[in-house]
Enzyme design. Structure first.
Site, PDB file in Angstrom:
ATOM      1  N   ASP A 127       5.842   0.287   3.265  1.00 24.98           N
ATOM      2  CA  ASP A 127       6.218  -0.948   3.961  1.00 24.98           C
ATOM      3  C   ASP A 127       5.933  -2.145   3.056  1.00 24.98           C
ATOM      4  O   ASP A 127       5.671  -1.983   1.868  1.00 24.98           O
ATOM      5  CB  ASP A 127       5.488  -1.052   5.310  1.00 24.98           C
ATOM      6  CG  ASP A 127       3.975  -1.002   5.154  1.00 24.98           C
ATOM      7  OD1 ASP A 127       3.471  -1.266   4.043  1.00 24.98           O
ATOM      8  OD2 ASP A 127       3.280  -0.702   6.143  1.00 24.98           O
ATOM      9  N   GLU A 184       5.570   9.780   3.274  1.00 26.54           N
ATOM     10  CA  GLU A 184       5.245   8.432   2.780  1.00 26.54           C
ATOM     11  C   GLU A 184       4.266   8.507   1.618  1.00 26.54           C
ATOM     12  O   GLU A 184       3.268   9.217   1.685  1.00 26.54           O
ATOM     13  CB  GLU A 184       4.652   7.569   3.900  1.00 26.54           C
ATOM     14  CG  GLU A 184       4.508   6.110   3.489  1.00 26.54           C
ATOM     15  CD  GLU A 184       4.209   5.183   4.675  1.00 26.54           C
ATOM     16  OE1 GLU A 184       4.409   3.967   4.516  1.00 26.54           O
ATOM     17  OE2 GLU A 184       3.792   5.673   5.739  1.00 26.54           O
ATOM     18  N   ASP A 211       0.810  -1.227   0.000  1.00 29.72           N
ATOM     19  CA  ASP A 211       0.000   0.000   0.000  1.00 29.72           C
ATOM     20  C   ASP A 211       0.836   1.267   0.000  1.00 29.72           C
ATOM     21  O   ASP A 211       0.448   2.275  -0.554  1.00 29.72           O
ATOM     22  CB  ASP A 211      -0.946   0.013   1.205  1.00 29.72           C
ATOM     23  CG  ASP A 211      -0.192   0.215   2.510  1.00 29.72           C
ATOM     24  OD1 ASP A 211       0.683  -0.614   2.821  1.00 29.72           O
ATOM     25  OD2 ASP A 211      -0.463   1.204   3.220  1.00 29.72           O
ATOM     26  N   TYR A 234      -5.034   0.425   9.375  1.00 27.09           N
ATOM     27  CA  TYR A 234      -6.205   0.723   8.551  1.00 27.09           C
ATOM     28  C   TYR A 234      -7.476   0.340   9.288  1.00 27.09           C
ATOM     29  O   TYR A 234      -8.303  -0.417   8.805  1.00 27.09           O
ATOM     30  CB  TYR A 234      -6.093   0.043   7.174  1.00 27.09           C
ATOM     31  CG  TYR A 234      -5.041   0.686   6.319  1.00 27.09           C
ATOM     32  CD1 TYR A 234      -5.284   1.917   5.715  1.00 27.09           C
ATOM     33  CD2 TYR A 234      -3.787   0.104   6.158  1.00 27.09           C
ATOM     34  CE1 TYR A 234      -4.299   2.539   4.957  1.00 27.09           C
ATOM     35  CE2 TYR A 234      -2.805   0.725   5.390  1.00 27.09           C
ATOM     36  CZ  TYR A 234      -3.077   1.945   4.795  1.00 27.09           C
ATOM     37  OH  TYR A 234      -2.110   2.569   4.049  1.00 27.09           O
TER      38      TYR A 234
END
Length: 510
Positions: free
Chosen positions: A101, A487, A98, A249
């Site tokens: 990571d 990020e 996503d 999430y």
């Protein structure tokens, strides 16, 4: 603020035709000044939207998990996660990481595919050579979602243990953290991730309807089954899988928004009256408060309102009349100077400090899509007595995209690889560590942290990545450890693809 005069050359182009008279809107929003501007006839764009479009799609190749294809353009990446799913004896190879990571989170992955599909459905006709690349990016995700939903009343919603993954800073190709597999089923339901997965499959089925009818039918059939599961076994996946998915999430908005959103996409994809009936019967229960105007991976209310307003405005489905009002309220909530919306001094919409750019890209897309529907139906928006035209919405969206691409106080492009100045130290494991080609030997779990904590620029350019972006005061430290601002994430790019296609076409770049 040293904004260039050319920022005033703002587009007035509708989806297909050039509107000859255009109002540029000034930089500082005081009351309704931006509604009463001078006339310009823009022909020159500040930005190469076509280049940005190409890069925004290429980014997805850098996020791929699984066995990479021969035509992989992001060549510093290699195969990874080739045994994903084996912990539960299933095939879960493929899909996307996503963000920065090496975990595959099903909830944001599904939303990314829904939005990438919506980008193509609204603006794919303008994409020319990029349409095939966009389709391939969607298919890489939907192939994985088909694997994750292969068993009835079960969805594999995550591969990888996020806490253990985050304790390491290593390339996906070197991963040695547990590839644990987590699922929802009838005993442990997860209506939001199930309904979002159904939405993604349904939206993608429309993308492939002409180019691959068999694949399209497969996606639509699976979407129907998955939505049935989402609706029948109601419950939040944040309850069923709390230690696993939270705080990464966690679903904060509940699952009602996804049920409405999923039903809206199934209505579009199948034309089965059952889904329109579902929306009519459940719409009032599932719809959120009017002031709920945040659209992203967690909260789909606004997206559902805009999507359903299209059915009213364009398809003339009278029973969905109320959604035009709901969509208008969203638009009015964004009017600079005339609403409660927060903007930075440089003019960027600011929703929250963590990954704010996702709201910028999703909002820009919704404004351009809604402008298209309004134009098609010769409609406008009324905000407290002020008439807001489709072109005004296009100008707001363009200003947000232009800020992202470099029209901001720092003159910083927030898309990696676009423009002369862009983030050098993004929070992304694969980008920050030397590639396999440069350093074939394994880099151990904790060894990577020396790189993570260093000031050296990332050696591998994650072309097209959009980072979280500046703070409320237009500041951006470009620090690798600052995941809130540095990020990238797939769901930041997905809606921008559609917006860039529209802008590139508007300025004759496609």
């Amino acid at each position: 603020m040293a904004f260039s005069v050319s920022l005033f050359l703002i587009t007035c182009i509708s989806i297909v035709v050039l509107v000859p008279h255009c109002d540029a809107f000034p930089l500082h929003y005081t009351h309704h000044r931006w509604l009463h501007p001078h006339h310009h006839h823009p022909h020159i764009a500040n930005h190469n939207y076509r280049d940005a479009l190409t890069k925004s799609i290429m980014f997805f190749e850098g996020q791929r998990s699984g066995k990479l294809p021969p035509n992989q353009r992001m060549s510093w990446r290699r195969d990874s996660g080739l045994y994903d799913g084996s912990a539960l004896h299933v095939d879960l190879v493929g899909g996307y990481y996503d963000a920065g990571d090496n975990v595959k989170f099903g909830f944001p992955m599904a939303f990314t595919m829904t939005m990438l599909s919506w980008s193509v459905l609204e603006f794919g006709g303008l994409m020319k050579g990029e349409l095939q690349n966009a389709r391939e990016a969607i298919r890489w995700g939907t192939d994985y979602l088909l694997k994750a939903t292969a068993y009835p009343n079960t969805i594999f919603v995550q591969v990888g243990d996020a806490k253990k993954d985050h304790a390491c800073w290593e390339r996906p190709e070197d991963m040695d953290t547990p590839r644990s597999v987590f699922k929802i089923d009838s005993n442990n339901p997860g209506s939001e991730v199930a309904a979002e997965t159904a939405a993604a499959l349904a939206a993608a089925s429309l993308v492939f309807r002409r180019s691959d009818p068999m694949y399209s039918k497969t996606l639509a059939r699976r979407a129907i089954r998955v939505f049935q599961f989402a609706d029948k076994y109601r419950g939040s996946y944040s309850n069923a899988l709390k230690p696993v998915v939270c705080p990464f999430y966690c679903s904060y908005s509940g699952y009602q928004d996804e049920l409405l959103w999923g039903a809206a996409w199934l209505h579009k994809a199948t034309k089965n009256p059952m889904y329109l009936n579902y929306i009519q019967v459940n719409g009032q229960i599932l719809v959120a408060a009017e002031y709920d105007n945040t659209f992203g991976w967690d909260n789909k209310h606004v997206g559902a309102r805009i999507l359903l307003s299209k059915e009213f405005l364009v398809q003339k489905e009278q029973s969905l009349h109320d959604y035009k009002g709901h969509a208008d309220n969203f638009v009015c909530s964004l009017i600079p100077g005339a609403s409660s919306a927060q903007y930075t001094p440089g003019g960027l919409l600011f929703k929250m400090s963590d990954s704010n750019m996702q709201y910028v890209t999703s909002t820009s897309f919704l404004l351009l899509a809604y402008a298209k529907y309004l134009t098609s139906s010769h409609s406008v928006v009324n905000c407290g007595g002020t008439t807001v035209t489709p072109n005004m919405l296009r100008r707001i969206a363009k200003k947000q995209v232009d800020y992202l691409l470099g029209d901001n106080p720092l003159r910083m492009s927030y898309m990696v690889g676009y423009g002369p100045k862009y983030p050098q130290r993004i929070h992304h494991r694969g980008s920050s560590l030397p590639s396999i080609a440069v350093h074939p030997g394994k880099i151990q779990c904790s060894a990577g942290f020396t790189v993570m904590n260093s000031q050296s620029p990332n050696p591998n350019i994650l072309v097209g990545a959009i980072v979280g972006g500046p703070d409320l005061h237009d500041r951006f430290p470009d620090q690798r450890s600052d995941y809130e601002q540095s990020e990238p994430a797939t769901y930041m790019n997905a809606p921008l693809v559609g917006a860039l296609a529209y802008l590139a076409h508007s300025f004759g770049q496609l």
